[in-house]
Design a protein around this motif. Structure first.
Motif, PDB file in Angstrom:
ATOM      1  N   ILE A  20       0.839  -1.204   0.000  1.00 31.60           N
ATOM      2  CA  ILE A  20       0.000   0.000   0.000  1.00 31.60           C
ATOM      3  C   ILE A  20       0.872   1.252   0.000  1.00 31.60           C
ATOM      4  CG2 ILE A  20      -1.674   1.315   1.351  1.00 31.60           C
ATOM      5  CD1 ILE A  20      -2.811  -1.371   2.309  1.00 31.60           C
ATOM      6  N   LEU A  21       1.871   1.263   0.883  1.00 30.89           N
ATOM      7  CA  LEU A  21       2.755   2.428   0.947  1.00 30.89           C
ATOM      8  C   LEU A  21       3.532   2.608  -0.351  1.00 30.89           C
ATOM      9  CD1 LEU A  21       4.165   2.044   4.581  1.00 30.89           C
ATOM     10  CD2 LEU A  21       2.430   3.657   3.782  1.00 30.89           C
ATOM     11  N   GLY A  22       4.017   1.498  -0.908  1.00 31.30           N
ATOM     12  CA  GLY A  22       4.811   1.592  -2.131  1.00 31.30           C
ATOM     13  C   GLY A  22       4.006   2.102  -3.307  1.00 31.30           C
ATOM     14  N   ILE A  23       2.800   1.555  -3.492  1.00 36.75           N
ATOM     15  CA  ILE A  23       1.970   2.002  -4.616  1.00 36.75           C
ATOM     16  C   ILE A  23       1.555   3.455  -4.429  1.00 36.75           C
ATOM     17  CG2 ILE A  23      -0.258   1.660  -5.741  1.00 36.75           C
ATOM     18  CD1 ILE A  23       0.071  -1.308  -5.308  1.00 36.75           C
ATOM     19  N   PHE A  24       1.212   3.819  -3.188  1.00 36.10           N
ATOM     20  CA  PHE A  24       0.841   5.213  -2.922  1.00 36.10           C
ATOM     21  C   PHE A  24       2.011   6.147  -3.240  1.00 36.10           C
ATOM     22  CE2 PHE A  24       0.476   8.956  -0.246  1.00 36.10           C
ATOM     23  CZ  PHE A  24      -0.841   9.336  -0.447  1.00 36.10           C
ATOM     24  N   ALA A  25       3.220   5.750  -2.816  1.00 34.29           N
ATOM     25  CA  ALA A  25       4.388   6.603  -3.054  1.00 34.29           C
ATOM     26  C   ALA A  25       4.687   6.733  -4.542  1.00 34.29           C
ATOM     27  CB  ALA A  25       5.599   6.041  -2.317  1.00 34.29           C
ATOM     28  N   MET A  26       4.575   5.639  -5.287  1.00 32.64           N
ATOM     29  CA  MET A  26       4.908   5.695  -6.711  1.00 32.64           C
ATOM     30  C   MET A  26       3.857   6.441  -7.526  1.00 32.64           C
ATOM     31  SD  MET A  26       6.704   2.041  -7.650  1.00 32.64           S
ATOM     32  CE  MET A  26       5.320   1.040  -7.147  1.00 32.64           C
ATOM     33  N   LEU A  27       2.587   6.367  -7.102  1.00 28.21           N
ATOM     34  CA  LEU A  27       1.526   6.987  -7.889  1.00 28.21           C
ATOM     35  C   LEU A  27       1.247   8.429  -7.486  1.00 28.21           C
ATOM     36  CD1 LEU A  27      -1.086   4.085  -8.211  1.00 28.21           C
ATOM     37  CD2 LEU A  27       0.620   4.828  -9.864  1.00 28.21           C
ATOM     38  N   TYR A  28       1.392   8.746  -6.203  1.00 32.98           N
ATOM     39  CA  TYR A  28       0.940  10.050  -5.722  1.00 32.98           C
ATOM     40  C   TYR A  28       2.064  10.960  -5.238  1.00 32.98           C
ATOM     41  CZ  TYR A  28      -3.620   7.836  -5.889  1.00 32.98           C
ATOM     42  OH  TYR A  28      -4.750   7.191  -6.317  1.00 32.98           O
ATOM     43  N   VAL A  29       3.282  10.460  -5.202  1.00 35.12           N
ATOM     44  CA  VAL A  29       4.417  11.302  -4.806  1.00 35.12           C
ATOM     45  C   VAL A  29       5.294  11.517  -6.035  1.00 35.12           C
ATOM     46  CG1 VAL A  29       6.433  11.518  -3.321  1.00 35.12           C
ATOM     47  CG2 VAL A  29       4.349  10.450  -2.436  1.00 35.12           C
ATOM     48  N   ARG A  30       5.517  12.793  -6.378  1.00 35.65           N
ATOM     49  CA  ARG A  30       6.354  13.121  -7.529  1.00 35.65           C
ATOM     50  C   ARG A  30       7.733  13.561  -7.046  1.00 35.65           C
ATOM     51  NH1 ARG A  30       5.179  17.528  -9.668  1.00 35.65           N
ATOM     52  NH2 ARG A  30       3.697  18.256  -8.088  1.00 35.65           N
ATOM     53  N   GLU A  31       8.746  12.974  -7.628  1.00 36.10           N
ATOM     54  CA  GLU A  31      10.106  13.416  -7.317  1.00 36.10           C
ATOM     55  C   GLU A  31      10.423  14.642  -8.168  1.00 36.10           C
ATOM     56  OE1 GLU A  31      14.590  11.572  -6.954  1.00 36.10           O
ATOM     57  OE2 GLU A  31      13.345  11.028  -8.662  1.00 36.10           O
ATOM     58  N   ARG A  32      10.831  15.723  -7.505  1.00 29.19           N
ATOM     59  CA  ARG A  32      11.180  16.960  -8.215  1.00 29.19           C
ATOM     60  C   ARG A  32      12.574  17.407  -7.785  1.00 29.19           C
ATOM     61  NH1 ARG A  32       6.946  16.609  -4.914  1.00 29.19           N
ATOM     62  NH2 ARG A  32       6.668  18.814  -4.378  1.00 29.19           N
ATOM     63  N   ARG A  33      13.294  17.918  -8.749  1.00 30.42           N
ATOM     64  CA  ARG A  33      14.610  18.516  -8.484  1.00 30.42           C
ATOM     65  C   ARG A  33      14.646  19.892  -9.145  1.00 30.42           C
ATOM     66  NH1 ARG A  33      18.791  14.999  -6.789  1.00 30.42           N
ATOM     67  NH2 ARG A  33      18.144  12.803  -6.733  1.00 30.42           N
ATOM     68  N   VAL A  34      15.244  20.849  -8.448  1.00 31.09           N
ATOM     69  CA  VAL A  34      15.352  22.201  -8.982  1.00 31.09           C
ATOM     70  C   VAL A  34      16.799  22.683  -8.811  1.00 31.09           C
ATOM     71  CG1 VAL A  34      14.677  23.324  -6.811  1.00 31.09           C
ATOM     72  CG2 VAL A  34      14.319  24.507  -8.985  1.00 31.09           C
ATOM     73  N   TRP A  35      17.278  23.366  -9.838  1.00 28.42           N
ATOM     74  CA  TRP A  35      18.614  23.964  -9.805  1.00 28.42           C
ATOM     75  C   TRP A  35      18.494  25.448 -10.163  1.00 28.42           C
ATOM     76  CZ3 TRP A  35      17.548  19.327 -12.133  1.00 28.42           C
ATOM     77  CH2 TRP A  35      18.203  18.189 -11.629  1.00 28.42           C
ATOM     78  N   VAL A  36      19.266  26.254  -9.477  1.00 27.56           N
ATOM     79  CA  VAL A  36      19.344  27.686  -9.800  1.00 27.56           C
ATOM     80  C   VAL A  36      20.833  28.055  -9.876  1.00 27.56           C
ATOM     81  CG1 VAL A  36      18.712  30.027  -9.149  1.00 27.56           C
ATOM     82  CG2 VAL A  36      17.176  28.120  -8.586  1.00 27.56           C
ATOM     83  N   TRP A  37      21.247  28.477 -11.059  1.00 28.84           N
ATOM     84  CA  TRP A  37      22.643  28.903 -11.250  1.00 28.84           C
ATOM     85  C   TRP A  37      22.681  30.423 -11.198  1.00 28.84           C
ATOM     86  CZ3 TRP A  37      27.488  28.266 -10.834  1.00 28.84           C
ATOM     87  CH2 TRP A  37      28.397  29.010 -11.570  1.00 28.84           C
ATOM     88  N   LEU A  38      23.523  30.938 -10.306  1.00 27.74           N
ATOM     89  CA  LEU A  38      23.640  32.378 -10.081  1.00 27.74           C
ATOM     90  C   LEU A  38      25.055  32.815 -10.450  1.00 27.74           C
ATOM     91  CD1 LEU A  38      21.849  32.271  -6.646  1.00 27.74           C
ATOM     92  CD2 LEU A  38      20.919  33.334  -8.699  1.00 27.74           C
TER      93      LEU A  38
END
Length: 733
Positions: free
Chosen positions: A655-673
């Motif tokens: 249950i936890l695994g399917i919920f994590a894969m379907l409803y949790v999105r992995e996001r990464r952000v980079w800001v170069w200054l």
């Protein structure tokens, strides 16, 4: 990081070994095994499991029964090939986890701050802007803003500027590990609770399947499993007032006996019913006797509310007869048979003799409660026909709305009382099964229609019962049927009844017609009794009787154009003769004659049908249930299931695994200054506008390039990027 469907590659061993490891650890192999397990589970759900082989023969035929037996489709969940597939699935999924989990865990700890600033321009979500802050100040502000929003942030100072790297939603990758671990745990739990331990004891411990019969106490030790067996699921039948501590494990071709660390004594089996007659509670009041300490523990076991003692769970599985005693009365169905009473015990048998034929009466079941549906075509027993021209919208809506128990076809449930089921087996071993109800049942709701005794018969367990309906007489019994059938077989009684009928029907004013009517009535009764011509379909061996004989006579002797009129006349004469024969038998028994009214007419109509069907009854006698003493028994399922906790844990992971894969999105952000000297303008050469306000060369201190990556492209991702762009790049000037 993407997960590969390829398997684990090793650099040691032979080529065959390397290929085997790669196949076992590949995702495509795991999916193939899961597909086979799903197909097998569907078959195991549709096809009843662990039934006697004879049941499959009766339902599917000998060919398919043999196929089921050879392929173990009737015992799928304990079949060797099913357990082997589970084992391979555990190995394959474990190798998949071992191959991908280290990469995932490493990826979780990395924010990828070393990404090149030029590569940010290749992302789908990217933005550029000029900031009035110095790169270091802007980097710390952006990092703090992301931290406050729940992002994990890392700042990196480079020679040419500052890189802000952040990520969120790492549970998505953990969901992959959790879901695959769940498959392993569930399969391991299934193996632990399956027949692996039992098979291991048979292979290594010298245990074997018992195929004989007799008492449980006489079964040798090589067919018994000790009470320390770590896992088992067996059945235990206990009759009221008795106790037992040895359960039965059904195996292909026989059984194994499972010793329990305690014995179960059944004090009382309880069934409670709703007002409709349907059961609402099955429960057993038991006492658990500990074999080691002698302790006695009273417990109630209900459906879905098991008891647990010393790691063994006790479930209320079903109920059975515990050896009830019955008293049956034989109803003659052949001229040579005579009424008699016999007593027996459910599960036992008695020997009978009918002329030269030897029969065995096997008492198979006693049911005290029989709930049947007596709704008349959805009219709730009204018995009225349906008017197809009527469109009643209100009634149509009302039948479909409201309480959940409303259906288009309404049910009228009624308890019709006790019934007994038995088999009559001949000397060749062939048997028919019979089911007779103790009390008369009013099937037709008509005011004058008689109640009937139902006497059912079927050739095989796969067939439905076909019932002979015998009307109940004024004394509440079927004695009128018995007397009338015996009198019908006596030519002297028939002749006397014919003369009485002819005299009453003609009257004294026309005596010359009496002999003619008497001859016709005598002929009709003889045909009906089976004393006429043989039936055409029997090869002149068996004499036709009942309405069939009347029909055969009409077809053979009356022209087709005159059959309707002649048939009505002959049936009227037959009914008159049978009525007089009935009155004679009642007078001879010292009973009052039947009144000539609508109720008697309905009774005689049903009696004619019963007498007509009786010659087709496939036994020389039927047995009426006269009395019984019920002894009930509970069937418990006793189980020691160490894999249950493992399966529950696996379900939680799934249950936890399917919920994590379907409803949790992995996001990464980079800001170069970068400082404004390195890169101030956009690719167009014009100053960058921030928040709709152009930043001039004199006010801008740094130039920002922002990029966002996500594992799934969604509208939520687009909105989040716009929000981040506004919060991170629109610094106050």
């Amino acid at each position: 990081m993407t997960v590969s469907t390829q398997g684990m590659k090793v650099n040691w061993g032979s080529r065959t070994l390397r290929a085997s490891v790669e196949l076992l650890s590949s995702m495509r192999f795991s999916i193939s095994l899961l597909t086979v397990i799903c197909i097998a589970s569907v078959i195991g759900t549709v096809l009843k499991q662990q039934e006697p082989l004879s049941n499959y023969v009766n339902q599917f035929g000998p060919f398919w029964a043999q196929v089921f037996n050879l392929t173990s489709l009737n015992t799928i969940y304990s079949a060797w090939w099913f357990l082997l597939i589970l084992t391979f699935l555990v190995i394959s999924t474990s190798l998949c986890i071992a191959r991908n989990a280290p990469k995932i865990l490493i990826d979780l700890s990395q924010l990828k701050e070393n990404v090149r600033e030029q590569s940010l321009k290749a992302f789908g979500h990217r933005a550029e802007g000029a900031l009035a802050e110095l790169p270091e100040v802007a980097a710390r502000r952006i990092g703090q803003t992301l931290v406050q929003s729940g992002w994990k942030v890392k700042l990196q100072q480079r020679n040419t500027g500052w890189m802000v790297a952040a990520k969120k939603g790492t549970a998505n990758k953990l969901g992959y590990i959790a879901a695959h671990s769940a498959i392993v745990l569930i399969c391991v739990g299934g193996l632990l609770d399956g027949d692996m331990m039992v098979r291991a004891q048979m292979w290594l411990g010298g245990k074997s399947i018992y195929t004989g019969g007799g008492l449980i106490s006489d079964v040798p030790s090589q067919h018994r499993l000790s009470d320390s067996n770590p896992t088992f699921r067996a059945n235990l039948l206990v009759a009221e007032g008795t106790q037992s501590g040895t359960a039965i494990l059904n195996q292909p071709g026989g059984v194994l006996l499972q010793e329990l660390p305690f014995s179960i004594e059944l004090k009382k089996f309880i069934v409670e019913y709703y007002s409709t007659g349907m059961p609402k509670l099955f429960a057993s009041d038991i006492i658990i006797h500990d074999k080691e300490t002698g302790d006695k523990v009273p417990v109630r076991v209900e459906v879905n509310h098991p008891a647990k003692y010393k790691g063994v769970e006790i479930y209320q599985s079903s109920f059975d007869d515990g050896g009830s005693s019955v008293t049956l009365k034989a109803i003659p169905m052949a001229a040579a048979s005579k009424p008699f009473e016999i007593q027996g015990t459910i599960g036992g048998s008695s020997s009978l003799t009918s002329g030269a034929e030897k029969l065995t009466l096997e008492y198979t079941a006693l049911r005290v409660i029989n709930v049947e549906n007596f709704a008349a075509g959805g009219n709730q027993g009204s018995g009225s026909g349906t008017d197809v021209r009527k469109v009643d919208l209100r009634q149509a809506i009302d039948t479909r709305l409201g309480a959940a128990n409303k259906t288009v076809t309404q049910k009228e449930l009624r308890n019709v009382g006790p019934s007994v089921r038995y088999k009559l087996r001949d000397a060749a071993g062939q048997a028919r099964e019979f089911q007779n109800y103790m009390l008369p049942v009013k099937v037709d709701e008509g005011l004058d229609s008689p109640a009937v005794f139902l006497m059912g018969v079927r050739e095989t367990p796969a067939d439905a019962f076909q019932y002979l309906r015998i009307p109940v007489d004024a004394e509440g019994s079927m004695e009128t049927f018995v007397r009338l059938r015996a009198a019908l077989a006596d030519p002297a009684q028939r002749e006397l009844a014919v003369n009485r009928y002819a005299s009453q029907a003609i009257g004294p004013d026309r005596p010359e017609l009496i002999p003619q009517l008497a001859a016709s009535a005598s002929r009709a009764l003889a045909l009906f009794a089976g004393s006429g011509a043989p039936g055409p379909s029997s090869g002149n061996v068996k004499t036709a009787a009942g309405l069939e004989a009347i029909s055969n006579f009409m077809e053979a002797n009356v022209p087709e154009a005159e059959r309707n009129r002649a048939g009505e006349m002959l049936v009227r004469i037959l009914n008159g003769g049978l009525f007089e024969l009935t009155q004679m038998t009642r007078e001879q028994s010292g009973l009052k004659p039947l009144p000539q009214d609508e109720k008697t007419r309905a009774f005689m109509s049903q009696m004619v049908l019963s007498l007509s069907d009786a010659p087709h009854y496939p036994a020389p006698m039927a047995f009426e249930l006269k009395d019984f003493t019920q002894v009930q028994a509970s069937v418990f399922q006793v189980a020691r299931a160490p894999g249950k906790t493992v399966v529950y844990l696996g379900c939680g992971f799934l249950i936890l695994g399917i919920f994590a894969m379907l409803y949790v999105r992995e996001r990464r952000v980079w800001v170069w200054l970068a400082p404004r000297q390195t890169d101030f303008t956009a690719e167009s050469g014009n100053p960058i506008a921030v928040g709709g306000h152009p930043v001039s060369e004199s006010t801008a201190s740094s130039y920002a390039t922002m990029a966002l990556s996500t594992n799934r492209k969604t509208m939520d991702g687009d909105k989040e990027f716009e929000m981040l762009k506004t919060k991170l790049l629109q610094a106050p000037l």
